[in-house]
Design an enzyme around this catalytic site. Structure first.
Site, mmCIF file in Angstrom:
data_model
loop_
_atom_site.group_PDB
_atom_site.id
_atom_site.type_symbol
_atom_site.label_atom_id
_atom_site.label_comp_id
_atom_site.label_asym_id
_atom_site.label_seq_id
_atom_site.Cartn_x
_atom_site.Cartn_y
_atom_site.Cartn_z
ATOM 1 N N VAL A 235 0.842 -1.201 0.000
ATOM 2 C CA VAL A 235 0.000 0.000 0.000
ATOM 3 C C VAL A 235 0.874 1.247 0.000
ATOM 4 C CG1 VAL A 235 -2.014 -1.051 1.101
ATOM 5 C CG2 VAL A 235 -0.163 -0.116 2.531
ATOM 6 N N ARG A 237 4.138 2.418 -2.482
ATOM 7 C CA ARG A 237 4.290 2.890 -3.851
ATOM 8 C C ARG A 237 4.603 1.690 -4.740
ATOM 9 N NH1 ARG A 237 1.847 6.561 -2.801
ATOM 10 N NH2 ARG A 237 2.280 8.793 -2.948
ATOM 11 N N ASP A 261 -2.240 -2.559 -4.040
ATOM 12 C CA ASP A 261 -3.145 -1.422 -4.205
ATOM 13 C C ASP A 261 -2.472 -0.289 -4.967
ATOM 14 O OD1 ASP A 261 -5.711 -0.095 -3.584
ATOM 15 O OD2 ASP A 261 -4.453 1.271 -2.411
ATOM 16 N N GLU A 266 -0.045 3.702 -13.315
ATOM 17 C CA GLU A 266 -1.480 3.727 -13.009
ATOM 18 C C GLU A 266 -2.197 4.662 -13.974
ATOM 19 O OE1 GLU A 266 -2.037 4.724 -8.905
ATOM 20 O OE2 GLU A 266 -0.813 3.057 -8.177
ATOM 21 N N HIS A 285 -5.714 1.536 -6.258
ATOM 22 C CA HIS A 285 -5.152 2.634 -5.446
ATOM 23 C C HIS A 285 -6.247 3.327 -4.628
ATOM 24 C CE1 HIS A 285 -1.579 5.652 -5.292
ATOM 25 N NE2 HIS A 285 -2.198 5.582 -4.130
ATOM 26 N N SER A 287 -6.877 2.364 -1.079
ATOM 27 C CA SER A 287 -6.797 1.962 0.327
ATOM 28 C C SER A 287 -7.037 3.109 1.293
ATOM 29 C CB SER A 287 -5.441 1.315 0.619
ATOM 30 O OG SER A 287 -4.376 2.205 0.357
#
Length: 328
Positions: A235, A237, A261, A266, A285, A287
């Site tokens: 969670v 990078r 996550d 991205e 992404h 969380s």
């Protein structure tokens, strides 16, 4: 030379200070700052041209990396930059790091939500909930045994507020948690102990900032240290993990499974092979994003702005050389 960033704004300024906001979908709610500042909005295309006019910059779109390219340009630069995110790797460049500009982050907003998300992932993996949902969809009654989490061990990498919140939350589940940080201190293990702790852990949780030292830290060698029954959760990078190494670890069953996550690139495209890696849980992404999180970010910025306006010391001050807010 620009006025030092800690100086209060003059009460006799002919014009209102200019706040430049990078990103506006949706725009931040600035509450009691309304009417006190002149707000300009920029996107990746217009940021470079508008930077010289800004007293302060709010990086509202924390997915944007435009500041790294725009900052080295000509003209004055904002005396303060705030990012609505915990990480600052998307905005730091050598010129910003060497400047007198203050940089702050959204430390404190995402800590507990991310910790709760990690706990949810741990429980989902231990209790085989994903397969339960699949079997329900197939109308198949298949009794199974699942793992108990109480009494297991976790290694949480990253000793900032997010890592500490993860430690507390996993502890409430009865998980013995070792916290690993940049330097060893009371309650925190140093990086020299990471290999040993990963080899003993049932859960390895990555919550570290992205710096030159942490980039690619979870490579094939480190993943091979983990137990075959252990799980990896990221969670922090995406660039902390060598993606090909993690895929290999899952396909060859070096580890029992993983949950990501965050990703190096991205959003994750529909053609990414990660969607079909066995034992990998993918989330977009999310969380730290709970209901009302944008309002919390806006309120935090307003409070910081009023401190900055008065010339008061700012919390959440980033060490621009290290790339994060130093902890105790």
């Amino acid at each position: 030379m620009t006025t030092p960033s800690t100086a209060p704004l003059s009460a006799n300024m002919a014009e209102k200070p200019t706040l430049l906001v990078l990103g506006s979908d949706p725009p931040p709610r600035l509450g009691r700052l309304t009417g006190r500042v002149r707000v300009e909005y920029a996107d990746d295309r217009t940021l470079a041209a508008l930077l010289p006019c800004a007293d302060a910059l709010l990086v509202w779109d924390f997915h944007s990396r435009a500041l790294r390219g725009a900052w080295p340009g000509e003209g004055p630069r904002p005396r303060w930059v705030h990012t609505a995110s915990a990480g600052v790797d998307h905005l730091m460049c050598p010129e910003l790091a060497a400047s007198d500009t203050l940089v702050t982050n959204a430390r404190g907003v995402f800590d507990q939500p991310i910790a709760e998300y990690v706990a949810a992932l741990v429980l989902a993996l231990a209790k085989d909930l994903l397969r339960t949902l699949d079997l329900q969809g197939a109308r198949e009654w298949r009794h199974r045994e699942t793992r108990r989490v109480a009494g297991t061990r976790a290694c949480v990498v990253g000793s900032g507020p997010i890592g500490r919140a993860v430690e507390r939350t996993l502890g409430a589940l009865g998980i013995t948690t070792a916290l690993v940080g940049r330097t060893a201190r009371d309650g925190v293990h140093g990086p020299g102990e990471l290999d040993r702790l990963m080899a003993r852990a049932d859960w390895v949780v990555s919550a570290a900032p992205l710096t030159e030292e942490t980039s690619g830290m979870f490579d094939a060698r480190r993943l091979a240290l983990m137990q075959p029954s252990a799980y990896f959760v990221n969670v922090g990078r995406g660039q902390l993990v060598v993606q090909d190494a993690l895929v290999r670890a899952l396909e060859e069953r070096w580890i029992a499974g993983a949950a990501l996550d965050v990703f190096a690139h991205e959003p994750l495209g529909p053609d990414s092979p990660l969607w079909e890696v066995p034992g990998l849980l993918v989330s977009p992404h999310m969380s730290g994003d709970t209901v009302g999180w944008r309002d919390e970010l806006g309120m935090q910025f307003v409070e910081l702005y009023e401190l900055w306006e008065a010339g008061e010391p700012l919390p959440n001050l980033v060490d621009k050389r290290r790339g994060y807010v130093p902890g105790p």
